[in-house]
Write an enzyme that holds these catalytic residues in place. Structure first.
Site, mmCIF file in Angstrom:
data_model
loop_
_atom_site.group_PDB
_atom_site.id
_atom_site.type_symbol
_atom_site.label_atom_id
_atom_site.label_comp_id
_atom_site.label_asym_id
_atom_site.label_seq_id
_atom_site.Cartn_x
_atom_site.Cartn_y
_atom_site.Cartn_z
ATOM 1 N N SER A 1 0.786 -1.204 0.093
ATOM 2 C CA SER A 1 -0.054 -0.109 -0.101
ATOM 3 C C SER A 1 0.970 1.220 -0.193
ATOM 4 O O SER A 1 2.045 1.102 0.320
ATOM 5 C CB SER A 1 -0.888 0.087 1.229
ATOM 6 O OG SER A 1 -1.511 1.124 1.635
ATOM 7 N N TYR B 1 -2.190 -1.719 10.420
ATOM 8 C CA TYR B 1 -2.353 -1.903 9.281
ATOM 9 C C TYR B 1 -1.074 -1.391 8.025
ATOM 10 O O TYR B 1 -0.568 -2.147 7.441
ATOM 11 C CB TYR B 1 -3.554 -1.405 8.425
ATOM 12 C CG TYR B 1 -3.731 -1.487 7.060
ATOM 13 C CD1 TYR B 1 -4.321 -2.662 6.327
ATOM 14 C CD2 TYR B 1 -3.181 -0.375 6.043
ATOM 15 C CE1 TYR B 1 -4.395 -2.903 4.972
ATOM 16 C CE2 TYR B 1 -3.259 -0.676 4.618
ATOM 17 C CZ TYR B 1 -3.831 -1.840 4.352
ATOM 18 O OH TYR B 1 -4.182 -1.860 2.676
#
Length: 265
Positions: free
Chosen positions: A139, A152
């Protein structure tokens, strides 16, 4: 990576980016097996793309991976690729008293240990293939974290490091390791609001640009759409600290406004 003639496992293939990439690879003449926790979601996706295969897998539960792998390879001995899309993303309040670790532990089990465990099970088979591909998914938050989702962000930074190490260890084999690092995309990863957020990149646009990059750069180590470049290269460009503060200040302000609006209803 060649884009056709493969047999690909895609975890998290029933929704979001996983479903989108499953459709793209299916359309290019690959045998696509989508895996996830919910059989109904997988079956709904496969019904929309005749010929797509499904297998149930709870990637968070490491104890299920050996049996899953055995069944997978028995059914698809030509498997030569895996796309690790499955993941969860949850807000965490690290200032709470007490701090709950439930979401953090689930995130690490799913986002980090899941791909590591599945790769460990599949690598002996993949290394024996003439050509194979492992696609990991990180990401933009691996490089410039979102403070609202600390675990995360950390899990994606860890997968980035893991991908680099895995690529180096496999350098003398026929297994290619490609990292996809999406920006903020219109999916339901964090609920319906994200899927409709105008600040997020439209899913169709992300899929189109990603497939174009995979086609144009078959030997690429990272697939980075233009929208994620600022996050990916913030450190190199000398703006990491400034961008980090601006990004998180803006996010926290938006979150506070949402909470206030909800309370006013």
């Amino acid at each position: 990576m060649k884009l056709s003639g493969n047999t690909l496992l895609i975890t998290g293939g029933g929704s979001g980016i996983g479903r989108g990439l499953a459709a793209e690879f299916h359309a290019r003449g690959n045998t696509v097996i989508i895996a996830g926790r919910r059989a109904s979601v997988l079956e709904e996706t496969a019904a929309a793309f005749p010929g797509m295969k499904t297998m149930v897998l709870d990637i968070e539960d490491g104890a299920t991976i050996p049996a899953f792998t055995e069944k997978l390879l028995a059914a698809y001995p030509g498997l030569n690729g895996v796309l690790h899309i499955a993941g969860i993303m949850r807000n965490e309040d690290l200032t709470a008293d007490p701090v709950s670790l439930v979401d953090a532990e689930a995130t690490i089990a799913t986002n980090l240990l899941g791909p590591i465990r599945l790769n460990a099970a599949l690598l002996p088979h993949l290394i024996r293939q003439q050509q194979a591909t492992i696609l990991t998914v990180t990401s933009g938050l691996a490089f410039l974290p979102l403070a609202l989702t600390p675990t995360y962000s950390a899990s994606k930074a860890a997968i980035h490091a893991y991908s680099q190490a895995l690529r180096y260890q496999l350098r003398e084999t026929g297994v290619q390791v490609i990292e996809l690092a999406p920006p903020y995309v219109q999916t339901e990863l964090m609920g319906e609001r994200q899927a409709k957020d105008p600040m997020a990149m439209p899913l169709a646009d992300y899929l189109a640009e990603t497939m174009q990059l995979l086609e144009a750069q078959p030997d690429a180590e990272e697939i980075l759409v233009e929208r994620v470049h600022r996050q990916r290269f913030a450190e190199r460009n000398g703006e990491h600290a400034t961008f980090f503060k601006m990004f998180n200040d803006m996010t926290y302000a938006a979150r506070a406004a949402e909470v206030k609006a909800m309370k006013a209803r």
